[in-house]
Enzyme design. Sequence first.
Site, PDB file in Angstrom:
ATOM      1  CG  ASP A  24      33.117  -7.270 -37.319  1.00  0.00           C
ATOM      2  OD1 ASP A  24      34.267  -6.890 -37.069  1.00  0.00           O
ATOM      3  OD2 ASP A  24      32.763  -7.709 -38.418  1.00  0.00           O
ATOM      4  CG  ASP A  38      37.412  -7.988 -43.660  1.00  0.00           C
ATOM      5  OD1 ASP A  38      36.988  -8.968 -43.023  1.00  0.00           O
ATOM      6  OD2 ASP A  38      36.963  -6.834 -43.512  1.00  0.00           O
TER       7      ASP A  38
HETATM    8  C1  GLA Z   1      34.049  -6.475 -40.943  1.00  0.00           C
HETATM    9  C2  GLA Z   1      34.300  -7.970 -41.018  1.00  0.00           C
HETATM   10  C3  GLA Z   1      33.703  -8.516 -42.294  1.00  0.00           C
HETATM   11  C4  GLA Z   1      32.214  -8.210 -42.319  1.00  0.00           C
HETATM   12  C5  GLA Z   1      32.021  -6.714 -42.224  1.00  0.00           C
HETATM   13  C6  GLA Z   1      30.548  -6.373 -42.137  1.00  0.00           C
HETATM   14  O1  GLA Z   1      34.806  -5.805 -41.901  1.00  0.00           O
HETATM   15  O2  GLA Z   1      35.659  -8.244 -40.952  1.00  0.00           O
HETATM   16  O3  GLA Z   1      33.917  -9.892 -42.378  1.00  0.00           O
HETATM   17  O4  GLA Z   1      31.589  -8.875 -41.279  1.00  0.00           O
HETATM   18  O5  GLA Z   1      32.665  -6.189 -41.074  1.00  0.00           O
HETATM   19  O6  GLA Z   1      30.336  -5.026 -42.070  1.00  0.00           O
END
Ligand code: GLA
Length: 712
Positions: free
Chosen positions: A463, A533
């Site tokens: 990420d 997300d």
């Molecule tokens: C990002 C990702 C999410 C999750 C969060 C965790 O926003 O897109 O899917 O993994 O980080 O903090």
Amino acid sequence: MSSITFLPNEKIFSLNGENYSYVMQIKDGYLRHLYYGEKIANEDISSLFPQFLRAFSTNNFINDSFDTFSNEFPTLGKGDFRNFAFLIKTDTGSRLTDFKYEHHEIIDKPKETILPNLKGGKTLVIYLKDAISNIELNLYYTPYDKGVVRSARIKNMANTAVYIKKISSFSLDIPNNNYELVYLSGSYARERQIETTPLKPGLFEISSLRGTSSHQFNPFIAIKEKHTTEFSGNVYGFNLVYGGSFSLSAYTDQYDYVRLMGGINHADFSWQLNPKETFITPEVVLVFSNQGMNLLSQHFHDLYRDNLIKKTKLPIVFNSWESVYFDFDEEKLLSLIDKSALLGIEIFVLDDGWFGNRNDDTTSLGDWYTNIKKLPNGLKPLINRCKKHNMGFGLWIEPEMISPISELYQKHPNWVLRDSRHEPIQARNQYVLDLTNKEVIDYLKNTITKLLTENDISYVKWDMNRSLTENCSLTLDADNMEETHHRYMLGVYELLQYITDKFPHILFEGSSGGGGRVDPGMLRYFPQIWTSDNNDPISRSKIIYGTSLCYPLSTISNHIGDEITHANGRQTPLEIRTKINTLGPTGIEFNILNQDLSILEKVKTKFTDYKIWRNLIIDGDLYRLENPFQGDIFSFLIINREKTKGHLVILSSNITTNDKTYHTKLKGLNPKKQYLINNEKFFGSTLMNVGIPFRHSFGNYMVKSYYLEETL
Ligand code: GLA
């Protein structure tokens, strides 16, 4: 088969692929663009582009001027007053250059450079030189069947350093034919929405200054003829193989030529090129389609699947994020693992919260060891339980970041991107690690290697949850400071190359707050990317649609989320979530511990079906049949390359009471073969011309899916 030819007398280069030709000519020593578009014969076409002098134009040639000349890599200060492809400042302070043809060669495409690139193919390299400054400009062209890949290199042969103030990956002049510009804009949780705008005289630019390719604008633009649809009309698409700050522009000039250009964003950029050093630009992928947007996309998909992306099996994952967020312990995770196994999940992914002292997003990035308060026995019991169920174990990391509250920051406060005077800016309570610093890269290489060696991990979600702000590093000199953001990307690529080479069996999925870094550069290392997300299937249908303009479905990762979507609160039935959020690599992202058995049974059945047709997602052809940006209906058809199997999904999201009956006309089938669909047999010609009927006259949403298979 693609080809490169050179007519020595006329000094004409022709690059040809399946449906395109790209033609250039050396004229009076300069490299002139002649034509790009539908495939034409290999012949001298230069007389079809007559030259004459216009008022207020400079006298660069006997009967021609840079004012109207289509230079393959246009320069500033010589009479071309449009957008310039590069700007080099030499030791005299001058930014004037005069690059002329020296020679050319056809070589095998150079393997990996420090930047991600497409593999294979014969490459035409045209060597240009500015004899006065002693600088070389080398233009690289690799024609593939489905498109051309370009890049440029600047080599400093002088005795003193020069400064590159701007360097594009490409420039291309095309006569305007009432073109409209298509691009992908958006935001966090609303990525890659399709925008279309007519081209008028002037400059239109999309860009990112966030150090990432960004949620806001994807490094992709296309120009299309006005009435182009998914299946008819001429379209040109351009996609940068770069995950950092970029710019892509279209400049329509006084004589209605459009100059397309793009590369690293030159705002707040400068690169010191010392004697004998070479600067390499990111690649750009150029695709032409004479059959609308859909064929353009298919060409991009084929190019990336064949030459860029590592093949994967698209395992079905369970991801812990939206089911438990930071709130878990060993017992809860073991229960989730057991339940996942019953549903046909293939990899259990432990998302954020498993390391350091992480209980919310304010701490611990950088401390990549197990949070022993939550997981006193480490990751081993979880991994073993997954193994017992024949499932893989996946882990979330965010290596490029550091929390101010972390052991790593205590030890190395100077490892963040910042200047020496101002407090660095926090976003999501975190700083960005300085990946221009070799020490930091080495630390990350070792830490991630240790983590992935000590634990049997089959999937990593990598990420990156903020934008870059300071274009400054404590380790760079004043003269090199504006190199920071590009050097950061080079650091990311070095790290990813190292880690993905070292752990070839691990599937790496990229993410950046969902889809903030979706670009071909990242796809080189991440065969799939967490698209958004936002798991709401109605929003997701648009996000998938937009993303599919240039990225294959096999890379567009989606999960089935909660009935009430966490990102926007929309409530949708399970049927829609399972049918839309399986159009790509898929999984579950809701708490399965508190669900009715009937829901879980349905999800399990869906995954059993998915395993039957997921190969279509891996290498089938996509047909976008109905566009949710133009109405309330979304429809995708995926067909295997042999045209014997297909999967069709239709979603209607706005009820009109007692509405008409719609017909979705299929595409890409063999007209002469019969297909079994919904227990009935029809010829391909019937399905493509009559279509599948549907009505939406009751309920908020309607979704249908069909599997079709050739039959005798
Ligand atoms: C990002 C990702 C999410 C999750 C969060 C965790 O926003 O897109 O899917 O993994 O980080 O903090």
